[in-house]
Scaffold this motif. Structure first.
Motif, PDB file in Angstrom:
ATOM      1  N   ALA A 113       0.815  -1.217   0.000  1.00  0.00           N
ATOM      2  CA  ALA A 113       0.000   0.000   0.000  1.00  0.00           C
ATOM      3  C   ALA A 113       0.854   1.276   0.000  1.00  0.00           C
ATOM      4  CB  ALA A 113      -0.960  -0.016   1.187  1.00  0.00           C
ATOM      5  N   PRO A 114       1.916   1.369   0.830  1.00  0.00           N
ATOM      6  CA  PRO A 114       2.760   2.568   0.763  1.00  0.00           C
ATOM      7  C   PRO A 114       3.401   2.765  -0.603  1.00  0.00           C
ATOM      8  CG  PRO A 114       3.179   1.356   2.793  1.00  0.00           C
ATOM      9  CD  PRO A 114       2.326   0.482   1.939  1.00  0.00           C
ATOM     10  N   LEU A 115       3.830   1.674  -1.250  1.00  0.00           N
ATOM     11  CA  LEU A 115       4.428   1.790  -2.572  1.00  0.00           C
ATOM     12  C   LEU A 115       3.388   2.190  -3.616  1.00  0.00           C
ATOM     13  CD1 LEU A 115       6.960  -1.188  -2.719  1.00  0.00           C
ATOM     14  CD2 LEU A 115       7.472   1.245  -2.861  1.00  0.00           C
ATOM     15  N   GLN A 116       2.159   1.710  -3.457  1.00  0.00           N
ATOM     16  CA  GLN A 116       1.089   2.153  -4.352  1.00  0.00           C
ATOM     17  C   GLN A 116       0.978   3.680  -4.337  1.00  0.00           C
ATOM     18  OE1 GLN A 116      -2.466   0.218  -2.951  1.00  0.00           O
ATOM     19  NE2 GLN A 116      -2.287  -1.493  -4.391  1.00  0.00           N
ATOM     20  N   GLN A 117       0.924   4.240  -3.147  1.00  0.00           N
ATOM     21  CA  GLN A 117       0.768   5.682  -3.017  1.00  0.00           C
ATOM     22  C   GLN A 117       1.968   6.429  -3.589  1.00  0.00           C
ATOM     23  OE1 GLN A 117      -2.087   6.987  -2.083  1.00  0.00           O
ATOM     24  NE2 GLN A 117      -1.267   9.020  -2.555  1.00  0.00           N
ATOM     25  N   LEU A 118       3.170   5.936  -3.316  1.00  0.00           N
ATOM     26  CA  LEU A 118       4.365   6.583  -3.845  1.00  0.00           C
ATOM     27  C   LEU A 118       4.408   6.509  -5.368  1.00  0.00           C
ATOM     28  CD1 LEU A 118       7.110   5.462  -1.291  1.00  0.00           C
ATOM     29  CD2 LEU A 118       6.286   7.794  -1.693  1.00  0.00           C
ATOM     30  N   ALA A 206      -4.310  -2.430 -12.716  1.00  0.00           N
ATOM     31  CA  ALA A 206      -5.280  -3.158 -11.888  1.00  0.00           C
ATOM     32  C   ALA A 206      -4.726  -3.402 -10.492  1.00  0.00           C
ATOM     33  CB  ALA A 206      -5.653  -4.477 -12.558  1.00  0.00           C
ATOM     34  N   ARG A 207      -3.440  -3.711 -10.383  1.00  0.00           N
ATOM     35  CA  ARG A 207      -2.835  -3.956  -9.069  1.00  0.00           C
ATOM     36  C   ARG A 207      -2.626  -2.655  -8.296  1.00  0.00           C
ATOM     37  NH1 ARG A 207      -0.621  -8.804  -7.918  1.00  0.00           N
ATOM     38  NH2 ARG A 207       1.242  -7.965  -6.910  1.00  0.00           N
ATOM     39  N   LEU A 208      -2.340  -1.564  -9.003  1.00  0.00           N
ATOM     40  CA  LEU A 208      -2.210  -0.274  -8.318  1.00  0.00           C
ATOM     41  C   LEU A 208      -3.534   0.149  -7.681  1.00  0.00           C
ATOM     42  CD1 LEU A 208       0.027   1.854 -10.714  1.00  0.00           C
ATOM     43  CD2 LEU A 208       0.552   1.198  -8.358  1.00  0.00           C
ATOM     44  N   ALA A 209      -4.640  -0.180  -8.337  1.00  0.00           N
ATOM     45  CA  ALA A 209      -5.954   0.177  -7.801  1.00  0.00           C
ATOM     46  C   ALA A 209      -6.551  -0.909  -6.922  1.00  0.00           C
ATOM     47  CB  ALA A 209      -6.918   0.490  -8.955  1.00  0.00           C
ATOM     48  N   GLY A 210      -5.913  -2.086  -6.864  1.00  0.00           N
ATOM     49  CA  GLY A 210      -6.439  -3.182  -6.051  1.00  0.00           C
ATOM     50  C   GLY A 210      -7.680  -3.811  -6.645  1.00  0.00           C
ATOM     51  N   LEU A 211      -7.708  -3.984  -7.973  1.00  0.00           N
ATOM     52  CA  LEU A 211      -8.911  -4.476  -8.642  1.00  0.00           C
ATOM     53  C   LEU A 211      -8.902  -5.978  -8.895  1.00  0.00           C
ATOM     54  CD1 LEU A 211      -9.376  -1.645 -11.319  1.00  0.00           C
ATOM     55  CD2 LEU A 211     -10.459  -1.847  -9.073  1.00  0.00           C
ATOM     56  N   LEU A 212      -7.726  -6.603  -8.911  1.00  0.00           N
ATOM     57  CA  LEU A 212      -7.665  -8.032  -9.218  1.00  0.00           C
ATOM     58  C   LEU A 212      -8.147  -8.878  -8.044  1.00  0.00           C
ATOM     59  CD1 LEU A 212      -4.262  -8.384 -11.121  1.00  0.00           C
ATOM     60  CD2 LEU A 212      -6.561  -8.157 -12.063  1.00  0.00           C
ATOM     61  N   ARG A 213      -8.650 -10.046  -8.378  1.00  0.00           N
ATOM     62  CA  ARG A 213      -9.112 -10.979  -7.347  1.00  0.00           C
ATOM     63  C   ARG A 213      -7.979 -11.915  -6.948  1.00  0.00           C
ATOM     64  NH1 ARG A 213     -13.445 -10.275 -10.866  1.00  0.00           N
ATOM     65  NH2 ARG A 213     -12.744 -11.968 -12.231  1.00  0.00           N
ATOM     66  N   ALA A 220      -6.691  -2.284  -1.839  1.00  0.00           N
ATOM     67  CA  ALA A 220      -7.538  -1.361  -2.609  1.00  0.00           C
ATOM     68  C   ALA A 220      -7.008   0.054  -2.470  1.00  0.00           C
ATOM     69  CB  ALA A 220      -8.985  -1.445  -2.118  1.00  0.00           C
ATOM     70  N   ASN A 221      -7.004   0.794  -3.575  1.00  0.00           N
ATOM     71  CA  ASN A 221      -6.530   2.175  -3.570  1.00  0.00           C
ATOM     72  C   ASN A 221      -7.586   3.032  -4.245  1.00  0.00           C
ATOM     73  OD1 ASN A 221      -5.088   4.663  -4.481  1.00  0.00           O
ATOM     74  ND2 ASN A 221      -3.349   3.644  -3.530  1.00  0.00           N
ATOM     75  N   ALA A 222      -8.347   3.772  -3.447  1.00  0.00           N
ATOM     76  CA  ALA A 222      -9.460   4.564  -3.968  1.00  0.00           C
ATOM     77  C   ALA A 222      -8.979   5.670  -4.899  1.00  0.00           C
ATOM     78  CB  ALA A 222     -10.258   5.157  -2.808  1.00  0.00           C
ATOM     79  N   ALA A 223      -7.828   6.263  -4.605  1.00  0.00           N
ATOM     80  CA  ALA A 223      -7.315   7.356  -5.433  1.00  0.00           C
ATOM     81  C   ALA A 223      -6.998   6.866  -6.841  1.00  0.00           C
ATOM     82  CB  ALA A 223      -6.072   7.967  -4.786  1.00  0.00           C
ATOM     83  N   ALA A 224      -6.342   5.712  -6.929  1.00  0.00           N
ATOM     84  CA  ALA A 224      -6.016   5.153  -8.244  1.00  0.00           C
ATOM     85  C   ALA A 224      -7.288   4.760  -8.990  1.00  0.00           C
ATOM     86  CB  ALA A 224      -5.104   3.947  -8.086  1.00  0.00           C
ATOM     87  N   ALA A 287      -5.750  16.387 -10.531  1.00  0.00           N
ATOM     88  CA  ALA A 287      -6.170  16.822 -11.856  1.00  0.00           C
ATOM     89  C   ALA A 287      -6.625  15.626 -12.693  1.00  0.00           C
ATOM     90  CB  ALA A 287      -5.031  17.557 -12.554  1.00  0.00           C
ATOM     91  N   LEU A 288      -5.949  14.502 -12.559  1.00  0.00           N
ATOM     92  CA  LEU A 288      -6.354  13.301 -13.283  1.00  0.00           C
ATOM     93  C   LEU A 288      -7.719  12.814 -12.810  1.00  0.00           C
ATOM     94  CD1 LEU A 288      -2.994  11.287 -13.390  1.00  0.00           C
ATOM     95  CD2 LEU A 288      -3.998  12.706 -15.184  1.00  0.00           C
ATOM     96  N   GLN A 289      -7.961  12.895 -11.507  1.00  0.00           N
ATOM     97  CA  GLN A 289      -9.251  12.451 -10.971  1.00  0.00           C
ATOM     98  C   GLN A 289     -10.396  13.347 -11.429  1.00  0.00           C
ATOM     99  OE1 GLN A 289      -7.987  12.589  -6.850  1.00  0.00           O
ATOM    100  NE2 GLN A 289      -7.993  10.366  -6.693  1.00  0.00           N
ATOM    101  N   ALA A 290     -10.094  14.617 -11.705  1.00  0.00           N
ATOM    102  CA  ALA A 290     -11.131  15.569 -12.118  1.00  0.00           C
ATOM    103  C   ALA A 290     -11.280  15.649 -13.633  1.00  0.00           C
ATOM    104  CB  ALA A 290     -10.806  16.955 -11.560  1.00  0.00           C
ATOM    105  N   PHE A 291     -10.499  14.865 -14.370  1.00  0.00           N
ATOM    106  CA  PHE A 291     -10.526  14.941 -15.835  1.00  0.00           C
ATOM    107  C   PHE A 291     -11.864  14.460 -16.379  1.00  0.00           C
ATOM    108  CE2 PHE A 291      -9.952  12.580 -19.846  1.00  0.00           C
ATOM    109  CZ  PHE A 291      -9.565  13.627 -20.662  1.00  0.00           C
ATOM    110  N   THR A 292     -12.351  15.150 -17.407  1.00  0.00           N
ATOM    111  CA  THR A 292     -13.570  14.738 -18.116  1.00  0.00           C
ATOM    112  C   THR A 292     -13.332  14.882 -19.617  1.00  0.00           C
ATOM    113  OG1 THR A 292     -14.502  16.974 -17.959  1.00  0.00           O
ATOM    114  CG2 THR A 292     -15.142  15.382 -16.253  1.00  0.00           C
TER     115      THR A 292
END
Length: 464
Positions: A113-118, A206-213, A220-224, A287-292
């Motif tokens: 998880a810390p490496l995900q954030q970094l 998928a692994r950065l966001a914690g989506l794989l089973r 899980a990483n909500a920001a990603a 900025a990426l999260q707010a992109f449309t």
């Protein structure tokens, strides 16, 4: 004498273990130093056989192997610049072996998880997402067989007794990636190499966001997940959770318009420009999260369904495909078979064809994937804007024109959905569910004849 020999043998084993540990520590120090020095002088078009590229490639391969070990990941979390250097190596188009190793290292580091954030902070997304757009949907079956999916299927190494839970999850990915870490520096088929990068990048995201089973689950990483939903659209980003990312990659490199997916060349171009700016000026996750996407600015989406597209399909007979898929997608190889070969980490010819076929089938679906969920979302939308508005004392005829148009589209969608799926009428058996439709046929709604007529038809269907 036996005890003395045993002690000597034990001392020898301890000495050998100590030397090996010291060797690993020195290797780690040298890799960190080499990565920092060589990445700083690498040009984007560096040749794979250039001395600095060769050094970086072997360094990245070593780091990718170390990243599969929990203790090494803990140390990597203290090396922010090292992570930034690894991420930058994802943008070396002429050095495919270096890109393979860099993305595989990110895949393994995402178990922490810390490496995900970094990794998010140093800009992993703007470097990984462009790799998705390099997948070749016309790749030959022979080349497809050689592609590796290290984080799909069972964890091959999970049988090791006594392994920690996190390490056993990593073993399958490590064994599946051995072929990539031992591949040639120069690749004769760059389309195949770029398609391999796309597969690895999809699994890294998928692994950065914690989506794989399981057995490849990561924290899980909500920001990603939020950034990916904005950059790839919510419906396509959710498909990163699939074990085989190739159907998603076919979609991302095609053009289509369905009730669930709108994706085309202008969206790819807009996305590429935004990510290029992030790589040039520094990554800004907010900025990426707010992109449309500008092309989706006027699209009303309810319950993950584009209401305009859903209504157009209903008016045109709908079960036939209205989706547009590029000729490249149609030319993708097809074959019958069982699917990916997880034992070798490769992809079978049959699975390559199934990927394109399943993606095309997804584009031809005339109805939402979850009709009941869509029905509930439509009713909720109407309730919030009509019933709750009345409770607050507002009048229906004071609805802004744009909002009234959206309400009309939603009522039409609800009517079409109930006609196509009569079994959903049971969801309208409560007073709160019918209240929005009743609000649309009150005298105040007569100012909007189309809305009034659509609501009356939907109410009649519900009453029947």
């Amino acid at each position: 004498q036996a005890a003395r020999c045993s002690n000597v043998a034990g001392a020898c084993r301890l000495g050998m273990l100590t030397m090996r540990l010291l060797g690993c520590w020195l290797l780690w120090v040298l890799c960190c130093s080499a990565a920092g020095r060589c990445v700083g002088i690498l040009s984007l078009d560096v040749a794979p056989t250039a001395p600095e590229a060769v050094i970086v490639t072997h360094t990245l391969r070593t780091l990718a192997g170390l990243a599969a070990v929990e203790a090494a990941r803990s140390e990597m979390a203290k090396q922010r610049q090292l992570l930034a250097d690894i991420v930058k190596c994802c943008e070396l188009p002429r050095a495919p072996a270096a890109v393979d190793a860099a993305v595989l290292a990110i895949c393994h580091m995402a178990a922490s998880a810390p490496l995900q954030q970094l990794l998010l902070e140093v800009g992993a997304l703007p470097y990984l997402i462009p790799l998705l757009l390099e997948y070749d949907v016309t790749l030959s079956p022979e080349a497809s067989i050689r592609l590796q999916l290290p984080f799909s299927g069972p964890a091959v190494g999970s049988h090791c007794a006594g392994a920690a839970a996190g390490q056993s999850q990593q073993a399958g990915g490590l064994e599946g990636g051995f072929k990539l870490l031992d591949s040639a520096l120069v690749r004769p088929n760059m389309q195949e190499a770029r398609s391999q990068h796309a597969l690895l990048a999809a699994q890294a995201l998928a692994r950065l966001a914690g989506l794989l089973r399981e057995p490849h689950r990561t924290p899980a990483n909500a920001a990603a997940a939020s950034a990916l939903s904005a950059l790839l659209t919510q419906s396509l980003a959710a498909r990163l959770a699939e074990p085989d990312p190739r159907p998603l990659l076919v979609c991302l490199n095609s053009s289509m318009e369905t009730a669930q997916v709108i994706w085309n060349s202008s969206m790819r171009e807009e996305l590429s420009k935004v990510l290029a700016g992030q790589r040039s000026h520094g990554s800004d996750l907010s900025a990426l999260q707010a992109f449309t996407f500008s092309s989706l600015a006027g699209e009303l989406q309810v319950g993950g369904v584009f209401v305009r597209v859903f209504n157009q399909r209903g008016r045109s007979g709908a079960n036939a495909s209205n989706a547009t898929v590029t000729a490249a997608t149609a030319a993708a190889p097809t074959a019958a078979g069982t699917g990916p070969s997880y034992a070798t980490g490769g992809v079978t010819q049959a699975a390559a064809g199934a990927a394109a076929g399943s993606a095309t089938a997804a584009t031809t679906a005339g109805q939402p994937q979850d009709p009941a969920g869509f029905c509930k979302a439509l009713v909720r939308y109407l309730y919030d804007r009509l019933v709750e508005r009345c409770y607050r004392g507002a009048e229906l005829h004071l609805l802004p024109q744009a909002e009234a148009g959206n309400v009309l589209e939603v009522v039409q969608a609800l009517h079409g959905l109930l006609e196509a799926e009569p079994r959903l009428l049971g969801l309208l058996s409560s007073k709160s569910a019918v209240a929005p439709l009743v609000a649309c046929i009150t005298p105040a709604a007569a100012a909007y004849p189309p809305l009034y007529e659509a609501a009356a038809a939907a109410t009649a269907a519900a009453a029947a």
